[in-house]
Write a protein that holds these residues in place. Sequence first.
Motif, mmCIF file in Angstrom:
data_model
loop_
_atom_site.group_PDB
_atom_site.id
_atom_site.type_symbol
_atom_site.label_atom_id
_atom_site.label_comp_id
_atom_site.label_asym_id
_atom_site.label_seq_id
_atom_site.Cartn_x
_atom_site.Cartn_y
_atom_site.Cartn_z
ATOM 1 N N SER A 186 -13.443 -7.252 -0.447
ATOM 2 C CA SER A 186 -12.081 -7.723 -0.173
ATOM 3 C C SER A 186 -11.597 -7.244 1.195
ATOM 4 C CB SER A 186 -11.121 -7.231 -1.252
ATOM 5 O OG SER A 186 -10.863 -5.847 -1.080
ATOM 6 N N ARG A 187 -10.567 -7.932 1.711
ATOM 7 C CA ARG A 187 -9.962 -7.531 2.997
ATOM 8 C C ARG A 187 -9.402 -6.114 2.899
ATOM 9 N NH1 ARG A 187 -5.401 -10.111 4.479
ATOM 10 N NH2 ARG A 187 -5.612 -9.396 6.609
ATOM 11 N N LEU A 188 -8.798 -5.782 1.757
ATOM 12 C CA LEU A 188 -8.233 -4.443 1.591
ATOM 13 C C LEU A 188 -9.319 -3.378 1.592
ATOM 14 C CD1 LEU A 188 -5.374 -5.049 -1.004
ATOM 15 C CD2 LEU A 188 -5.173 -4.594 1.447
ATOM 16 N N GLU A 219 0.830 -1.215 0.000
ATOM 17 C CA GLU A 219 0.000 0.000 0.000
ATOM 18 C C GLU A 219 0.862 1.261 0.000
ATOM 19 O OE1 GLU A 219 -3.085 2.019 3.082
ATOM 20 O OE2 GLU A 219 -3.409 -0.103 2.638
ATOM 21 N N LEU A 220 1.913 1.273 0.826
ATOM 22 C CA LEU A 220 2.796 2.442 0.886
ATOM 23 C C LEU A 220 3.538 2.644 -0.435
ATOM 24 C CD1 LEU A 220 4.170 2.135 4.526
ATOM 25 C CD2 LEU A 220 2.582 3.863 3.644
ATOM 26 N N LEU A 241 -12.382 0.851 7.189
ATOM 27 C CA LEU A 241 -12.092 1.040 8.609
ATOM 28 C C LEU A 241 -11.207 2.263 8.821
ATOM 29 C CD1 LEU A 241 -12.634 -0.073 11.420
ATOM 30 C CD2 LEU A 241 -10.574 -1.477 11.175
ATOM 31 N N GLU A 242 -10.195 2.441 7.968
ATOM 32 C CA GLU A 242 -9.328 3.618 8.073
ATOM 33 C C GLU A 242 -10.134 4.900 7.896
ATOM 34 O OE1 GLU A 242 -5.212 1.659 6.284
ATOM 35 O OE2 GLU A 242 -6.364 3.032 5.050
ATOM 36 N N ALA A 299 -14.979 -9.975 8.359
ATOM 37 C CA ALA A 299 -15.803 -8.841 7.940
ATOM 38 C C ALA A 299 -15.917 -8.800 6.418
ATOM 39 C CB ALA A 299 -15.219 -7.530 8.469
ATOM 40 N N ALA A 300 -14.814 -9.083 5.729
ATOM 41 C CA ALA A 300 -14.826 -9.089 4.263
ATOM 42 C C ALA A 300 -15.804 -10.134 3.734
ATOM 43 C CB ALA A 300 -13.421 -9.353 3.727
ATOM 44 N N THR A 301 -15.792 -11.309 4.349
ATOM 45 C CA THR A 301 -16.703 -12.373 3.936
ATOM 46 C C THR A 301 -18.149 -11.965 4.192
ATOM 47 O OG1 THR A 301 -15.030 -14.049 4.402
ATOM 48 C CG2 THR A 301 -17.312 -14.798 4.288
ATOM 49 N N LYS A 302 -18.394 -11.433 5.368
ATOM 50 C CA LYS A 302 -19.756 -11.041 5.731
ATOM 51 C C LYS A 302 -20.288 -9.923 4.826
ATOM 52 C CE LYS A 302 -22.575 -10.403 9.785
ATOM 53 N NZ LYS A 302 -22.639 -10.538 11.224
#
Length: 190
Positions: free
Chosen positions: A164-166, A54-55, A172-173, A157-160
């Motif tokens: 994607s996780r990202l 990401e960075l 969230l950020e 949370a991504a599944t629910k």
Amino acid sequence: MLELDEQNLDDDNLLLEQIVSGDEFAFNRMYYQTNKNIYNAVMAYVKNEHIAIELVQQVYIRLWNNRQKLKGVKSLKDYLFIIAKNLTLDHFKKVTVEATFFAGLRLKENASENTTDEKIEQLEYDKLLNDAIGQLPPQQKETWLLISEEELSYAEAATKMNISRLTVKRHLELSRKSIREYLKSRIYSG
């Protein structure tokens, strides 16, 4: 050896000029020549593959978005490492601020003996926090609640949420940033 260094410098300067003029091909060429070294440098500090990726993406986005300001740059590679260093330091500052903020929240939750004033302050703070959560966009709000309230992992949370996780991480950020700004504006305004 000196001739080779001069040749590399000439190539870098030409590439830099092409990038300044908006040449995407030159930018892509520079990216493929430098991204591994930038990634390794960032990874040496953050020790997390996803954060490092990401960075590094942010390094090249920042470079492309500010390409008109590159005319005075002497070394493109040095400039990239400076951007990477600054973004890495910003990342650590953000993580420290968030950790401190949320540790404070946990301490407030865990305090067993509260005076009447502390209880009133806690109720007011809880109301502000709920108001802050309530003003979030739907996906950010859902992400916040799943991670912070239900204590699900990013993957759960991504599944629910069927994302994607990202994307969960990004929501969230954004929600944390929005909540912090909301609380700061309400707590320090009066």
